[in-house]
Scaffold this active site. Structure first.
Site, PDB file in Angstrom:
ATOM      1  N   ASP A   1      37.374  38.463  39.049  1.00  0.00           N
ATOM      2  CA  ASP A   1      36.793  37.528  40.021  1.00  0.00           C
ATOM      3  C   ASP A   1      36.006  38.256  41.104  1.00  0.00           C
ATOM      4  O   ASP A   1      34.954  37.806  41.536  1.00  0.00           O
ATOM      5  CB  ASP A   1      37.894  36.688  40.675  1.00  0.00           C
ATOM      6  CG  ASP A   1      38.683  35.887  39.650  1.00  0.00           C
ATOM      7  OD1 ASP A   1      38.133  35.639  38.556  1.00  0.00           O
ATOM      8  OD2 ASP A   1      39.839  35.528  39.937  1.00  0.00           O
TER       9      ASP A   1
ATOM     10  N   GLU B   1      28.212  30.159  41.481  1.00  0.00           N
ATOM     11  CA  GLU B   1      27.879  30.110  40.062  1.00  0.00           C
ATOM     12  C   GLU B   1      27.638  28.663  39.647  1.00  0.00           C
ATOM     13  O   GLU B   1      27.927  27.739  40.396  1.00  0.00           O
ATOM     14  CB  GLU B   1      29.018  30.702  39.250  1.00  0.00           C
ATOM     15  CG  GLU B   1      30.321  29.935  39.442  1.00  0.00           C
ATOM     16  CD  GLU B   1      31.518  30.697  38.937  1.00  0.00           C
ATOM     17  OE1 GLU B   1      31.446  31.223  37.831  1.00  0.00           O
ATOM     18  OE2 GLU B   1      32.512  30.761  39.672  1.00  0.00           O
TER      19      GLU B   1
ATOM     20  N   ASP C   1      32.916  33.263  43.813  1.00  0.00           N
ATOM     21  CA  ASP C   1      33.418  32.993  42.468  1.00  0.00           C
ATOM     22  C   ASP C   1      34.513  31.939  42.565  1.00  0.00           C
ATOM     23  O   ASP C   1      35.437  32.067  43.361  1.00  0.00           O
ATOM     24  CB  ASP C   1      33.981  34.283  41.838  1.00  0.00           C
ATOM     25  CG  ASP C   1      34.553  34.018  40.457  1.00  0.00           C
ATOM     26  OD1 ASP C   1      33.756  33.876  39.519  1.00  0.00           O
ATOM     27  OD2 ASP C   1      35.792  33.939  40.328  1.00  0.00           O
TER      28      ASP C   1
END
Ligand SMILES: [Zn+2]
Length: 285
Positions: free
Chosen positions: A236, A155, A68
């Site tokens: 996170d 991501e 993340d």
């Protein structure tokens, strides 16, 4: 080359030039190129003939990891063994403060004056330092992650791009896109799999434990409590765990928002999730 003394021998310089060496090699030197940068530094680029074009490939210890990208912390990583956060290095933060000061000082100097030229040099040097230091940090971190994991999942960076209006500077500075490009090509080099998830994959909103999707999560919620299973999440860390699951080949945690949890209010409208006293960290409404 004399590696022990750190000396580079060039034609006409018999005593050798003292250099800062970045790596050793035991191959045959083909050519040396000397260059001088804007800020007056000299670099020697040494071309060697070698049998092993790349570093050794190590066995990965972990099957997968999820990454993340953050603002407070540079990244949060989850792999087979643990979740951990990597901070922006202090020397980079300090270096950027100094850069700002030097920029100010340069702009105040009279153009064309001696002092202005001195300030320009200092600024150029600091720029080069920051660029090098950041690249070094990103290379080391990406290499460590690639070494450790067989599958690396990140991501879609465009999701974070939404924050751009307010935080453009810190995002540009954080070096995300460079970091991802390093991960990508190193993955190719070392036979790892690099996965960038679809921008619609809600890595932050899914409860990694039960799959509940928290549509009420806002950008400001750093922690939240799952109304379906009661688990309290660090935002996170939860996102990196979901990305890790993608790497393990289980992107679909069975959604329970309709199946097991009735989160509707009596009049049929969805009601905001709430947690019991013990687990509640986030306040809604
Ligand atoms: Zn849950």
């Amino acid at each position: 080359m004399n590696f022990e003394k750190g000396l580079l021998y060039l034609p006409k310089i018999r005593e050798g030039v003292k250099i800062e060496l970045h790596r050793k090699f035991d191959d045959k030197v083909k050519s040396v190129t000397i260059s001088r940068t804007n800020e007056g530094k000299y670099y020697a680029s040494i071309l060697v003939e070698t049998q092993n074009p790349r570093n050794k490939v190590v066995e990965p210890k972990s099957r997968a990891c999820g990454i993340d990208l953050g603002l407070e912390h540079f990244v949060t990583v989850t792999n087979d063994f643990r979740s951990y956060k990597v901070e922006h290095p202090k020397y980079l933060l300090k270096g950027e403060e100094r850069l700002k000061r030097l920029q100010k000082s340069f702009s105040k100097k009279q153009k064309g004056s001696k002092n202005s030229e001195k300030a320009r040099l200092r600024l150029a040097r600091q720029h080069a330092y920051i660029t090098n230091a950041r690249n070094d940090f990103l290379h080391k971190l990406s290499k460590a992650i690639i070494d450790e994991n067989q599958v690396v999942v990140v991501e879609d960076i465009h999701v974070k791009g939404l924050l751009k209006t307010r935080l453009a500077k810190s995002i540009a500075d954080s070096g995300w896109s460079k970091f991802l490009s390093y991960l990508k090509y190193k993955a190719e080099w070392y036979g790892r799999t690099f996965i960038q998830v679809d921008r619609f994959f809600p890595s932050s909103k899914l409860c990694h434990r039960c799959g509940y999707k928290n549509d009420d999560l806002t950008l400001h919620d750093r922690t939240w409590c799952c109304p379906a299973c009661g688990e309290t999440h660090d935002r996170d860390e939860n996102a990196s765990i979901n990305l890790y699951y993608v790497g393990l080949g289980r992107p679909e945690v069975t959604p329970v928002e309709q199946a097991l949890v009735d989160d509707r209010s009596p009049n049929g409208l969805p009601k905001k999730p709430s947690c019991d006293e013990t687990g509640s960290l986030t306040s809604y409404g």
